[in-house]
Design an enzyme around this catalytic site. Structure first.
Site, PDB file in Angstrom:
ATOM      1  N   TRP A 102     -24.618  41.670 -14.813  1.00 17.58           N
ATOM      2  CA  TRP A 102     -25.188  42.828 -14.116  1.00 17.58           C
ATOM      3  C   TRP A 102     -24.521  44.110 -14.570  1.00 17.58           C
ATOM      4  CZ3 TRP A 102     -29.823  42.280 -12.776  1.00 17.58           C
ATOM      5  CH2 TRP A 102     -30.294  41.056 -12.283  1.00 17.58           C
ATOM      6  N   ASP A 172     -22.354  48.600  -7.417  1.00 15.18           N
ATOM      7  CA  ASP A 172     -23.560  47.770  -7.265  1.00 15.18           C
ATOM      8  C   ASP A 172     -23.174  46.593  -6.378  1.00 15.18           C
ATOM      9  OD1 ASP A 172     -25.646  46.015  -7.391  1.00 15.18           O
ATOM     10  OD2 ASP A 172     -25.633  45.778  -9.569  1.00 15.18           O
ATOM     11  N   LYS A 196     -30.681  39.692  -1.290  1.00 12.43           N
ATOM     12  CA  LYS A 196     -29.566  38.748  -1.213  1.00 12.43           C
ATOM     13  C   LYS A 196     -28.922  38.738   0.170  1.00 12.43           C
ATOM     14  CE  LYS A 196     -29.540  39.110  -6.034  1.00 12.43           C
ATOM     15  NZ  LYS A 196     -29.466  40.058  -7.125  1.00 12.43           N
TER      16      LYS A 196
HETATM   17  C1  PLP Z   1     -29.773  40.705  -8.173  1.00 14.01           C
HETATM   18  C2  PLP Z   1     -28.889  41.765  -8.695  1.00 14.01           C
HETATM   19  C3  PLP Z   1     -29.394  42.920  -9.323  1.00 14.01           C
HETATM   20  C4  PLP Z   1     -30.863  43.112  -9.582  1.00 14.01           C
HETATM   21  O1  PLP Z   1     -31.500  43.436  -8.423  1.00 14.01           O
HETATM   22  P1  PLP Z   1     -33.058  43.795  -8.398  1.00 14.01           P
HETATM   23  O2  PLP Z   1     -33.221  44.214  -6.980  1.00 14.01           O
HETATM   24  O3  PLP Z   1     -33.796  42.548  -8.763  1.00 14.01           O
HETATM   25  O4  PLP Z   1     -33.301  44.882  -9.371  1.00 14.01           O
HETATM   26  C5  PLP Z   1     -28.509  43.875  -9.743  1.00 14.01           C
HETATM   27  N1  PLP Z   1     -27.183  43.734  -9.563  1.00 14.01           N
HETATM   28  C6  PLP Z   1     -26.661  42.645  -8.969  1.00 14.01           C
HETATM   29  C7  PLP Z   1     -25.185  42.531  -8.790  1.00 14.01           C
HETATM   30  C8  PLP Z   1     -27.499  41.631  -8.519  1.00 14.01           C
HETATM   31  O5  PLP Z   1     -26.976  40.549  -7.926  1.00 14.01           O
END
Ligand code: PLP
Length: 360
Positions: A102, A172, A196
Site C-alpha cells: 500500500w 493511511d 475494513k
Molecule cells: C484496502 C487498502 C487500501 C485501498 O483502499 P480502497 O478503499 O480500496 O481504495 C489502501 N490502503 C490500505 C492500507 C488498505 O488496506
C-alpha cells in the site's frame, strides 16, 4: 445458526448488532415509511444521521476541534492522489515511507505530482520489518510525511507514532483505524477506506487538520479539493448516504463496546491468541518481526504449501472463510478487524491445531 467467520481483508465483517439494526430500519427508518437510502442527503432526516455519525466518530477518536472530518468516495486509493494534489505544491516535495504494497501504491501516485523522497524502505526485508526511526532520511523541505501504519497485505504494523515535528504526518489507516486509541493531534491527516474497520465499501473517511485545507492550486478539480468537501460538510455532491449511515451505526456500536480502549484490549487479545498458536507450532509460521506484527492482518504459512488447498477447504467446512493469503505473500491471511468476534479467532485457533494434528 452462527454467522460465518469471514477473515477477508476487505470488504470485511460488520458487527452483527449493526446489521440487525440496519435490517430493522431498512424499510421504515424511524417511522418514516422510507428507507434512509431513499432520502435526500439534504433533508433533515439524513442530515441528523450524518451529524450523529460525525459526532460519534469525534467522540470515539477524541478528534480535536481543529480537525475536519470528511465523508468521501473513491476509496483510500483516491486519497493517494488527492493528498499530493492538495498538499505537495507548497514545497514540491514529500517524504514517503515504504513498508509494503500500500505504501508503494501511494508513492507511485505521488510521483505524478512532485518530488518523492523515500525516507526508508523495508523492501529488502520483503516488507517483514519497519525501518528504525533513527534510520529515516527525512527531508527538511518536505510538505508532509506519508506512511502506512498497518500494511494490510504484509501484516506489518506500527505500534508507535513517528515524530515528524512541524512537518504534517499523514497516515493511511485503512486497515487499523478504530482498532485502538490514538492521539489524533500527532497527525496532519488520517484517512481510511471504510470497508475494513468502519462500514461498507464506497465510503472513505478523512480527518484533516484545518491548516491543511485550502492549499490546493486552481487547477485541482473541485471533487479532488479537500476545501470543496470541507466547506460543504461533505455534501458538495451526493455523498454515499447508506455507507455514511452504516458507519454511524458502527461508531455507536464501538461506543457501546466501551470505546477504543476496550476495542484495543479485545484486538490485542485476539491477535495474541492467534500469534501464540502460530509460534507454538512448527507447522505454522509468520514472517514478520515480533514487534511489528499486525493486530489486524495476520499472514501465516503452512510448513507444507501443498496442504494449502486442504487447509482452506477444511476451514470452510467449519465456517471459517476467506483465509487465502494475498498472492504476493502466499499461504494464509486472517484479517481480524473489530467486527471479528473473539470466538471467531478461537475457532480458527482450534481448527489450526486440529488440522496440524491430522494432516501436519
Ligand atoms: C484496502 C487498502 C487500501 C485501498 O483502499 P480502497 O478503499 O480500496 O481504495 C489502501 N490502503 C490500505 C492500507 C488498505 O488496506
Amino acid at each position: 445458526m452462527s454467522r460465518t467467520y469471514n477473515f477477508s481483508a476487505g470488504p470485511a465483517m460488520l458487527p452483527e448488532a449493526v446489521l440487525k439494526q440496519a435490517q430493522e430500519e431498512m424499510i421504515n427508518w424511524h417511522g418514516s415509511n422510507m428507507s434512509i437510502m431513499e432520502m435526500s442527503h439534504r433533508g433533515k432526516e439524513f442530515v441528523s444521521v450524518a451529524e450523529a455519525a460525525e459526532a460519534d466518530l469525534r467522540s470515539v477518536m477524541a478528534i480535536p476541534d481543529n480537525y475536519k472530518v470528511l465523508f468521501l468516495q473513491g476509496g483510500a486509493s483516491s486519497q493517494f492522489a488527492m493528498i499530493p494534489l492538495n498538499l505537495m505544491a507548497k514545497t514540491g516535495k514529500a517524504d514517503y515511507l515504504n513498508t509494503g504494497m500500500w505504501s508503494k501504491k501511494a508513492i507511485a501516485e505521488a510521483k505524478r505530482y512532485g518530488d518523492v523522497n523515500i525516507v526508508a524502505t523495508s523492501e529488502t526485508d520483503k516488507f517483514t520489518t519497519i525501518p528504525a526511526f533513527d534510520s529515516w532520511n527525512l527531508s527538511d523541505d518536505a510538505a508532509y510525511v506519508h506512511y502506512t501504519p498497518n500494511e494490510t497485505i504484509g501484516g506489518v504494523e506500527f505500534h508507535w507514532t513517528p515524530e515528524t515535528g512541524d512537518v504534517p504526518l499523514i497516515a493511511d489507516m485503512s486497515s487499523t483505524i478504530l482498532s485502538r486509541p490514538i492521539d489524533v493531534s500527532k497527525y496532519g491527516m488520517i484517512y481510511a477506506g471504510a470497508q475494513k474497520n468502519i462500514g461498507p465499501a464506497g465510503l472513505t473517511v478523512a480527518i484533516i487538520r484545518d491548516d491543511l485545507i485550502g492549499q490546493a492550486g486552481s487547477s485541482v478539480p473541485a471533487m479532488m479539493n479537500f476545501e470543496t468537501h470541507a466547506k460543504n460538510e461533505s455534501m458538495y455532491n451526493t455523498p454515499p448516504t447508506y455507507g455514511w449511515y452504516l458507519a454511524g451505526l458502527v461508531f455507536a456500536w464501538i461506543k457501546e463496546q466501551g470505546g477504543l480502549a476496550a476495542m484495543g484490549e479485545i484486538n490485542k487479545r485476539k491477535a495474541d491468541k492467534l500469534y501464540a498458536a502460530i509460534d507454538g507450532s512448527d507447522f505454522y509460521a509468520n514472517p514478520v518481526e515480533k514487534q511489528s506484527r499486525s493486530w489486524m492482518n495476520v499472514p501465516f504459512t503452512l510448513a507444507n504449501s501443498d496442504l494449502d488447498g486442504d487447509f482452506l477447504a477444511g476451514a470452510k467446512d467449519v465456517n471459517l472463510v476467506t483465509l487465502k493469503g494475498h498472492r504476493s505473500v502466499g499461504g494464509m491471511r486472517a484479517s481480524i478487524y473489530n467486527a471479528m468476534p473473539e470466538a471467531g479467532v478461537e475457532a480458527l485457533v482450534s481448527y489450526m491445531a486440529e488440522f496440524e494434528r491430522t494432516k501436519g
